[in-house]
Design a protein around this motif. Sequence first.
Motif, mmCIF file in Angstrom:
data_model
loop_
_atom_site.group_PDB
_atom_site.id
_atom_site.type_symbol
_atom_site.label_atom_id
_atom_site.label_comp_id
_atom_site.label_asym_id
_atom_site.label_seq_id
_atom_site.Cartn_x
_atom_site.Cartn_y
_atom_site.Cartn_z
ATOM 1 N N LYS A 350 20.388 48.065 36.251
ATOM 2 C CA LYS A 350 19.668 49.154 36.905
ATOM 3 C C LYS A 350 19.747 49.008 38.423
ATOM 4 C CE LYS A 350 15.068 51.257 37.195
ATOM 5 N NZ LYS A 350 13.652 51.186 36.716
ATOM 6 N N TRP A 351 19.589 47.767 38.897
ATOM 7 C CA TRP A 351 19.650 47.524 40.340
ATOM 8 C C TRP A 351 21.051 47.769 40.888
ATOM 9 C CZ3 TRP A 351 22.350 44.066 43.460
ATOM 10 C CH2 TRP A 351 21.909 43.995 44.790
ATOM 11 N N ARG A 355 22.297 50.510 43.592
ATOM 12 C CA ARG A 355 22.871 49.993 44.846
ATOM 13 C C ARG A 355 24.211 50.643 45.153
ATOM 14 N NH1 ARG A 355 24.534 48.773 48.946
ATOM 15 N NH2 ARG A 355 24.429 46.828 50.147
ATOM 16 N N TRP A 356 25.031 50.922 44.131
ATOM 17 C CA TRP A 356 26.334 51.559 44.311
ATOM 18 C C TRP A 356 26.410 52.806 43.417
ATOM 19 C CZ3 TRP A 356 26.081 46.122 44.212
ATOM 20 C CH2 TRP A 356 26.481 45.503 45.405
ATOM 21 N N PHE A 362 30.437 50.789 37.981
ATOM 22 C CA PHE A 362 29.086 50.732 37.427
ATOM 23 C C PHE A 362 28.717 51.966 36.612
ATOM 24 C CE2 PHE A 362 28.963 48.241 41.410
ATOM 25 C CZ PHE A 362 28.638 47.003 40.883
ATOM 26 N N HIS A 363 29.407 53.088 36.828
ATOM 27 C CA HIS A 363 28.951 54.335 36.220
ATOM 28 C C HIS A 363 29.946 54.973 35.246
ATOM 29 C CE1 HIS A 363 25.370 54.691 38.798
ATOM 30 N NE2 HIS A 363 26.126 54.162 39.747
ATOM 31 N N HIS A 364 31.252 54.747 35.420
ATOM 32 C CA HIS A 364 32.223 55.391 34.533
ATOM 33 C C HIS A 364 32.170 54.753 33.142
ATOM 34 C CE1 HIS A 364 35.714 57.687 33.370
ATOM 35 N NE2 HIS A 364 36.263 56.585 32.882
#
Length: 482
Positions: A350-351, A355-356, A362-364
């Motif tokens: 989550k952090w 942060r990015w 982190f998201h794809h």
Amino acid sequence: MDVEKVERKEVEVDDDGRVRTGTVWTATTHAITAVIGSGVLALPWSVAQMGWVLGPIALIGCAYITYYTAVLLSDCYRTPDPVHGKRNHTYMDVVRSCLGPRDVVVCGLAQYAILWGTMVGYTITTATSIMLNKVCWAHVNGRAVARTDCRHYRGHDAACASSGTMYMVVFGLVEIVLSQFPSLEKLTLISVVAAVMSCTYSVVGLFLSAAKLASNHAAHGTLLGVKIGAAAGVSASTKTWHSLQALGNIAFAYTYSMLLIEIQDTVKSPPSENVTMKRASFYGIGVTTIFYVSLGCIGYAAFGNAAPGNVLTGFDEPFWLVDVANVAVVIHLVGAYQVYAQPIFACYEKWLAARWPDSGFFHHEYAVRLPLAGGGRAARFTMCKLVVRTAFVAGTTVVSLMLPFFNAVLGLLGAIAFWPLTVYFPVTMYIAQAKVAPGSRKWVALQALNAGALAVSLLAAVGSVADMVQRLGHVTIFQTQL
């Protein structure tokens, strides 16, 4: 009629929009499951270090403190009023509401330290159980059998020792695979199986201890536990460190408070959640205490001052029942490891995502179709989850290989968790919530409990660390021996 049914249904929805179905009995079940774990296996050894006087006192004393602080913490589920106030869904939410953001950082460090430390302890315990059961091989009549089976066929003095390093690595690989599950909610079945297994090996340990005591025809042990002297091979310093470490082991066995709020958040009302949770804590800790005192004392009476660090290592017969118990330990810890790991994963992921926010790492989300799953199901993951979770579990396994000390690790975990999570935060939050006047009799009593628990935690930590340092001089790193 339809309007009346809708109104009745709406009444069942809680003030935060959730429907809760938990009762005192479900909460009691959760409490027992949360408390009973691998720490129970060290209780006979812990009583042996303290003797017939201090051992039972420590078992009952830690139980009472855990229950009393659980009662205080139950009143902090809602703030500022324990019945009508705002709900706090997690332990850290309660700390934030009662004490503020600065204390949340301290609480988070303590809570995640005990979660990660428990993962280390579970890795060590699993290796010990596998060595006892499936992997300490010896060649008997042209076939390989486990250490327990080896001693059954070749005699109890047969050399069936082996290194557990490979088994820690294998356990780590299994946990790397399981860590790819998206969240704790997806591991419900594994958690249920783990709970059943914990009850299995605990009951087997108690049964075997009782059977050994009956076969001895007399109870062993002394008033002050393990004796000091050349004949016993125990120095005064070793006796001191082991006694303090045993206190930490007992404290670890009662670890419960950091999960209480999450359990209370499943309970429906009326009656109010704090009333239900106080009853559940009384029943759950009461049942656990009876079981702990029975296993600790019966195990000590059976083995005396020679009680092993893990009670299951003291039995070779009946070999099939010892095998069952050790298999249950392994299955339990495979699932329990993830119960402790998933909150850590959720926290740092989550952090990192916040942060990015624009990073594809982190998201794809990637999807891999599962060939054996029906309905075209696919495993979904991000590269962050795949890489970082794998690295985290691998790092935890490496630390476990460097610290192959079952009792010392349990003692240190108990020391880390007991004061801050079981005593300090519940007491301090209750004082703030109930507005206990400084200098009043109740305030003084609560602060005395706080100071006493801090002293116990510091002493237990010193004992465990001293034992680790002492043992490091006699072992080879990355070569775990039974």
